[in-house]
Design a protein around this motif. Structure first.
Motif, PDB file in Angstrom:
ATOM      1  N   TYR A  87       0.948  -1.093  -0.078  1.00  0.00           N
ATOM      2  CA  TYR A  87       0.136  -0.093   0.068  1.00  0.00           C
ATOM      3  C   TYR A  87       1.097   1.283  -0.060  1.00  0.00           C
ATOM      4  O   TYR A  87       1.790   1.397   0.852  1.00  0.00           O
ATOM      5  N   ILE A  88       0.814   1.974  -1.033  1.00  0.00           N
ATOM      6  CA  ILE A  88       1.929   3.107  -1.173  1.00  0.00           C
ATOM      7  C   ILE A  88       0.878   4.515  -0.860  1.00  0.00           C
ATOM      8  O   ILE A  88       0.301   4.856  -1.926  1.00  0.00           O
ATOM      9  N   PHE A  89       1.074   5.165  -0.082  1.00  0.00           N
ATOM     10  CA  PHE A  89       0.261   6.093   0.249  1.00  0.00           C
ATOM     11  C   PHE A  89       0.793   7.481  -0.102  1.00  0.00           C
ATOM     12  O   PHE A  89       1.702   7.936  -0.216  1.00  0.00           O
ATOM     13  N   ASP A 145       4.857   6.932   2.852  1.00  0.00           N
ATOM     14  CA  ASP A 145       4.664   5.966   3.713  1.00  0.00           C
ATOM     15  C   ASP A 145       4.414   4.679   2.808  1.00  0.00           C
ATOM     16  O   ASP A 145       3.479   4.759   1.983  1.00  0.00           O
ATOM     17  N   ILE A 146       5.046   3.470   3.158  1.00  0.00           N
ATOM     18  CA  ILE A 146       4.484   2.201   2.401  1.00  0.00           C
ATOM     19  C   ILE A 146       4.158   1.264   3.536  1.00  0.00           C
ATOM     20  O   ILE A 146       4.863   1.189   4.523  1.00  0.00           O
ATOM     21  N   VAL A 147       3.056   0.604   3.504  1.00  0.00           N
ATOM     22  CA  VAL A 147       2.566  -0.507   4.246  1.00  0.00           C
ATOM     23  C   VAL A 147       2.460  -1.831   3.445  1.00  0.00           C
ATOM     24  O   VAL A 147       1.916  -1.721   2.734  1.00  0.00           O
ATOM     25  N   VAL A 148       2.927  -2.921   4.269  1.00  0.00           N
ATOM     26  CA  VAL A 148       3.102  -4.041   3.659  1.00  0.00           C
ATOM     27  C   VAL A 148       2.221  -5.117   4.332  1.00  0.00           C
ATOM     28  O   VAL A 148       2.510  -5.133   5.750  1.00  0.00           O
ATOM     29  N   PHE A 153       5.400  -3.325   9.610  1.00  0.00           N
ATOM     30  CA  PHE A 153       4.484  -3.323   8.379  1.00  0.00           C
ATOM     31  C   PHE A 153       4.759  -1.887   7.696  1.00  0.00           C
ATOM     32  O   PHE A 153       4.442  -1.842   6.494  1.00  0.00           O
ATOM     33  N   ILE A 154       5.209  -0.701   8.461  1.00  0.00           N
ATOM     34  CA  ILE A 154       5.214   0.745   7.834  1.00  0.00           C
ATOM     35  C   ILE A 154       6.577   0.979   7.646  1.00  0.00           C
ATOM     36  O   ILE A 154       7.491   1.027   8.582  1.00  0.00           O
ATOM     37  N   HIS A 155       6.961   1.288   6.564  1.00  0.00           N
ATOM     38  CA  HIS A 155       8.046   2.163   6.048  1.00  0.00           C
ATOM     39  C   HIS A 155       8.035   3.447   5.506  1.00  0.00           C
ATOM     40  O   HIS A 155       6.910   3.768   5.142  1.00  0.00           O
TER      41      HIS A 155
END
Length: 302
Positions: free
Chosen positions: A44-46, A69-72, A134-136
């Motif tokens: 998920y690429i915000f 933010d990138i959420v995997v 989960f979040i980067h």
């Protein structure tokens, strides 16, 4: 002509493809999505919006997202995005709501295993998520490059050109590996090994100092080699002069910043093009469009 890259959002949480699916969403009216999990991997690429992410069994219940933010989410991890309710800044005045924009990248388990069999590097973000991270976050220049890769995938999805299926595999794997590389290198201090050959050290130094003053004299001084050696190596191994290489890399940096929303006037100054006329000519020669035309063609509608 600009292609319409945006998809209409649905609450569907099942994959239709046996490889991957990629969507770009931009919504002002936000449809609620219940807590759910998948049997595939979600990246998920915000991009924008007043959104929090709720992830089951995570200490912080509602994590406010910021652009970059990138959420995997691996299979089985329950989550959902929540629209936050911000108080209007000016009571009594109608507000223009910030659109909720994001890429949603789904990858089938079988396809991911195929990629990991080629290189375990594809698995880094998944392994981090399985450990509970989960979040980067990526800074704007790198995030802009990720967006550019995502746009390339979406543009290929919308075509029927020869080699379509092969290019979809190439571009989707490139998107995942680019995303993984930038996150990994942002979170780990990457240094050049002492045994790296001199050409590698030259390229690394240039790539890491594109926003600084660069010249043959500076490169020779910093890396303790002669100017003639640098000129010879670049011509022999890359077929470019040092100046041509630096200009190409700086133009690419400008391009990625512009696609991430940074004004053209700021991007070209950041990368050392002090004269707009020279920047304009170089950019048009490299990409076939003026900077403004390029942004208009490749920037997704809001």
């Amino acid at each position: 002509m600009r292609r319409e890259l945006r998809s209409d959002f649905t609450t569907r949480q099942t994959m239709l493809s046996d490889l991957f699916e990629l969507y770009y969403y931009s919504d002002v009216t936000i449809k609620p999505v219940e807590m759910h999990s998948h049997d595939y991997y979600e990246f998920y690429i915000f991009l924008e919006g007043d959104i929090a992410m709720e992830i089951e069994n995570v200490a912080e219940p509602n994590i406010k997202l910021v652009p970059g933010d990138i959420v995997v989410f691996p299979p089985g991890v329950r989550h959902h995005a929540i629209a936050r309710r911000s108080a209007p800044k000016n009571k009594g005045k109608e507000q223009n709501p910030t659109p909720y924009r994001r890429f949603v990248f789904w990858i089938n388990d079988k396809y991911l295993k195929e990629l990991v069999s080629i290189s375990p590097d594809y698995a880094y973000l998944i392994e981090e998520a399985q450990k509970g991270k989960f979040i980067h976050h990526l800074e704007s220049a790198l995030f802009g490059q990720v967006q550019s890769k995502a746009i390339t995938v979406l543009e290929e999805i919308s075509t029927v050109h020869y080699g379509h299926d092969a290019f979809l595999r190439i571009y989707s794997s490139e998107l995942l590996l680019t995303l993984t590389r930038y996150v990994y290198e942002s979170e780990h201090k990457i240094s050049v090994p002492e045994n790296t050959d001199m050409m590698g050290q030259l390229i690394t130094y240039i790539d890491e100092h594109l926003t600084d003053t660069l010249s043959l004299d500076i490169l020779a001084e910093k890396l303790f080699v002669s100017k003639s050696y640098i000129v010879h190596e670049f011509k022999n191994r890359l077929g470019l002069s040092v100046h041509q290489y630096i200009v190409k890399k700086r133009l690419a940096g400008c391009r990625d910043q512009m696609l991430s929303g940074i004004p053209i006037s700021q991007a070209y100054i950041t990368y050392g093009f002090n004269d707009y006329s020279n920047f304009y000519k170089a950019f048009r020669k490299e990409y076939g469009y003026s900077p403004r035309e390029y942004v208009d063609i490749h920037t997704m509608p809001g």
